[in-house]
Write an enzyme that holds these catalytic residues in place. Structure first.
Site, PDB file in Angstrom:
ATOM      1  N   ASP A 148     -10.022  12.534  -3.771  1.00 10.05           N
ATOM      2  CA  ASP A 148      -9.120  11.291  -3.456  1.00 10.05           C
ATOM      3  C   ASP A 148      -8.906  10.661  -2.318  1.00 10.05           C
ATOM      4  OD1 ASP A 148      -6.826   9.720  -3.614  1.00 10.05           O
ATOM      5  OD2 ASP A 148      -5.557  10.821  -4.394  1.00 10.05           O
TER       6      ASP A 148
ATOM      7  N   HIS B 178      -1.216  13.930  -4.552  1.00  8.96           N
ATOM      8  CA  HIS B 178      -0.619  12.938  -4.975  1.00  8.96           C
ATOM      9  C   HIS B 178      -0.383  13.130  -6.611  1.00  8.96           C
ATOM     10  CE1 HIS B 178       0.290   8.762  -6.541  1.00  8.96           C
ATOM     11  NE2 HIS B 178       0.499   8.409  -5.309  1.00  8.96           N
TER      12      HIS B 178
ATOM     13  N   LYS C 210      -4.649  -0.172   0.085  1.00  8.75           N
ATOM     14  CA  LYS C 210      -4.480   0.690   1.412  1.00  8.75           C
ATOM     15  C   LYS C 210      -5.310   0.254   2.379  1.00  8.75           C
ATOM     16  CE  LYS C 210      -1.776   4.120  -1.424  1.00  8.75           C
ATOM     17  NZ  LYS C 210      -1.849   5.416  -1.931  1.00  8.75           N
TER      18      LYS C 210
ATOM     19  N   CYS D  33       5.430  10.793  -4.363  1.00  9.48           N
ATOM     20  CA  CYS D  33       4.782  11.104  -5.395  1.00  9.48           C
ATOM     21  C   CYS D  33       3.930  12.530  -5.135  1.00  9.48           C
ATOM     22  CB  CYS D  33       3.669  10.174  -5.751  1.00  9.48           C
ATOM     23  SG  CYS D  33       4.334   8.572  -6.375  1.00  9.48           S
TER      24      CYS D  33
ATOM     25  N   GLN E 293      -5.824   8.029   0.894  1.00 10.59           N
ATOM     26  CA  GLN E 293      -5.025   7.810   2.034  1.00 10.59           C
ATOM     27  C   GLN E 293      -6.030   8.077   3.115  1.00 10.59           C
ATOM     28  OE1 GLN E 293      -1.562   6.914   3.242  1.00 10.59           O
ATOM     29  NE2 GLN E 293      -1.826   7.381   1.121  1.00 10.59           N
TER      30      GLN E 293
HETATM   31  C1  LIG Z   1      -1.633   5.763  -2.953  1.00  7.74           C
HETATM   32  C2  LIG Z   1      -2.348   7.059  -3.590  1.00  7.74           C
HETATM   33  C3  LIG Z   1      -2.714   7.496  -4.771  1.00  7.74           C
HETATM   34  C4  LIG Z   1      -2.511   6.358  -5.885  1.00  7.74           C
HETATM   35  O1  LIG Z   1      -3.168   4.988  -5.611  1.00  7.74           O
HETATM   36  P1  LIG Z   1      -2.825   3.601  -6.664  1.00  7.74           P
HETATM   37  O2  LIG Z   1      -3.438   2.553  -5.927  1.00  7.74           O
HETATM   38  O3  LIG Z   1      -1.348   3.577  -6.851  1.00  7.74           O
HETATM   39  O4  LIG Z   1      -3.637   4.061  -7.750  1.00  7.74           O
HETATM   40  C5  LIG Z   1      -3.339   8.393  -5.071  1.00  7.74           C
HETATM   41  N1  LIG Z   1      -3.596   9.277  -4.427  1.00  7.74           N
HETATM   42  C6  LIG Z   1      -3.390   9.273  -3.098  1.00  7.74           C
HETATM   43  C7  LIG Z   1      -3.508  10.426  -2.023  1.00  7.74           C
HETATM   44  C8  LIG Z   1      -2.493   8.096  -2.456  1.00  7.74           C
HETATM   45  O5  LIG Z   1      -2.132   7.925  -1.298  1.00  7.74           O
END
Ligand SMILES: *Cc1c(COP(=O)(O)O)cnc(C)c1O
Length: 403
Positions: free
Chosen positions: A198, A121, A224, A361, A201
């Site tokens: 990260d 992302h 999420k 993104c 997701q």
């Molecule tokens: C949504 C997402 C982000 C960003 O998350 P925010 O809540 O907008 O800060 C970063 N990495 C991944 C893989 C995402 O799905």
């Protein structure tokens, strides 16, 4: 027992209509929907004990502080961190990554190497680019295969004694691919490099185990995983959180302040300057409780059925191509031949079906496939096969109207 109709009753928004059609919400990858129990936690906070935390001697402040710290313990348990003070409550994934990137700008030197995966992302690319510009460190990229998996052979070749940091998502947001993060972490550690995962997701689908993974940092957003927006988590190993300088100065993150010198508070407060999102943190805890009451085995079972059924039915549509076929969560990213994803998404919306369109993104992935973007249908445990039938019929209709 898992009964989807019973689960759906927990989510008031699922009853609404869009353009006169029953809402089919397949944009869970962008944000999940909120169960009543989490909405109730938000209402309860503002109705009954809204107060600033960690400061007041009065009852409301103590109640709010207790609930907020209770939420931190829930996050700790859920992510399986060793200590509660290794859990920093942030504004979300993006904020968490920036805390770490900014901290390392004081530590990295010119010529150091950082490795990022090509499935990231933008949130997990841009802060590191900024870090490299500041420090003179070099950014290397793990390329991807056609099926959306990472070129692990190249990753192993990229690692060397100069590698200081590796960043990778647990699950790709654009394609839903589950990355081999255990292998990525293990290999990086052999060279003494730290790894940030990260998990934004992954957390709606998978219960993370930061100790089992031996992750150095693991970040995610509450919104999420059935929680509210504007709150998230930064997990870091104690020794690393101690090593990094604070991100912001202000209240809450200090021990003593004089004009000559300020000493910083211990963990986790060192990284929590200012009044935090108190209500959001408490609601995050409620969301974690809710997901665990459903059970991640049940979540996986329901979502895998939706993924298999959705893939099977969409693949029957001529000219429809699915991107990312390697091991993945319940995400289907696709295009109709010769039709812009935005046009497909607009027609789906008119038919009540919410999907995400665009580059998600994650422009480097789109560049790899040579496309402007995709239509992404991302499923949650509260979705149904009947809703997939609506999606498939709507995609067919869009194809007819646009070709
Ligand atoms: C949504 C997402 C982000 C960003 O998350 P925010 O809540 O907008 O800060 C970063 N990495 C991944 C893989 C995402 O799905």
């Amino acid at each position: 027992m898992f009964i989807v109709d019973k689960i759906r009753a927990d989510f008031p928004i699922l009853n609404r209509e869009v353009h006169g059609k029953k809402l089919v919400y397949f944009d869970n990858g962008a944000t999940s929907q909120t169960p009543q129990i989490v909405i109730d936690a938000i209402v309860d906070y503002y109705s009954n004990y809204n107060a600033n935390i960690h400061r007041g001697v009065h009852t409301l402040s103590q109640e709010a502080t207790d609930k907020y710290e209770e939420a931190r313990l829930k996050v700790q348990q859920h992510f399986n961190a060793k200590h509660s003070y290794e859990i920093i409550l942030t504004a979300g994934t993006t904020h968490s990554i920036n805390v770490v990137a900014s901290g390392f700008s004081a530590i990295l030197k010119a010529g150091d190497q950082v490795i990022v995966s090509s499935l990231e992302h933008h949130s997990n690319i841009v802060p590191w680019q900024m870090l490299c510009e500041k420090t003179g460190a070099i950014l290397k990229v793990i390329p991807m295969n056609e099926d959306g998996s990472l070129r692990m052979d190249i990753y192993h070749e990229l690692l060397n004694a100069n590698t200081k940091l590796v960043f990778c998502n647990h699950v790709s947001n654009a394609l839903g691919i589950i990355n081999p993060i255990k292998e990525i972490i293990h290999a990086a550690h052999k060279f003494g490099a730290y790894v940030l995962i990260d998990g934004a997701q992954a957390v709606p689908h998978i219960k993370p185990d930061v100790q089992g993974l031996d992750a150095d940092f693991y970040v995610a957003s509450a919104h999420k995983m059935c929680g509210p927006t504007g709150v998230g988590v930064l997990y870091g190993k104690e020794e690393l959180l101690k090593l990094l300088p604070p991100y912001q100065g202000g209240g809450e993150m200090i021990e003593t302040v004089t004009f000559e010198k300020t000493t910083y508070a211990g963990l986790p407060h060192k990284f929590e300057a200012g009044t935090p999102n108190i209500c959001g943190g408490i609601a995050f805890g409620a969301a974690i409780d809710y997901l665990n009451s459903i059970g991640f085995d049940n979540i996986a079972k329901q979502e895998n059925e939706l993924l298999a059924y959705g893939t099977q039915e969409l693949e029957k549509i001529e000219g429809l191509k699915i991107y990312g076929t390697s091991d993945k969560v319940a995400v289907i990213s696709f295009n109709l031949e010769g039709i812009h994803p935005y046009d497909v998404g607009s027609i789906l919306d008119k038919l009540g079906v919410a999907v995400r369109t665009g580059h998600h993104c994650a422009q480097p992935i789109m560049n790899f496939y040579g496309i402007p973007g995709t239509v992404r249908a991302s499923f949650a445990f509260y979705n149904t096969k009947q809703e997939i039938d609506v999606l498939v019929a709507s995609v067919k209709r869009a194809k007819m109207m646009l070709s």
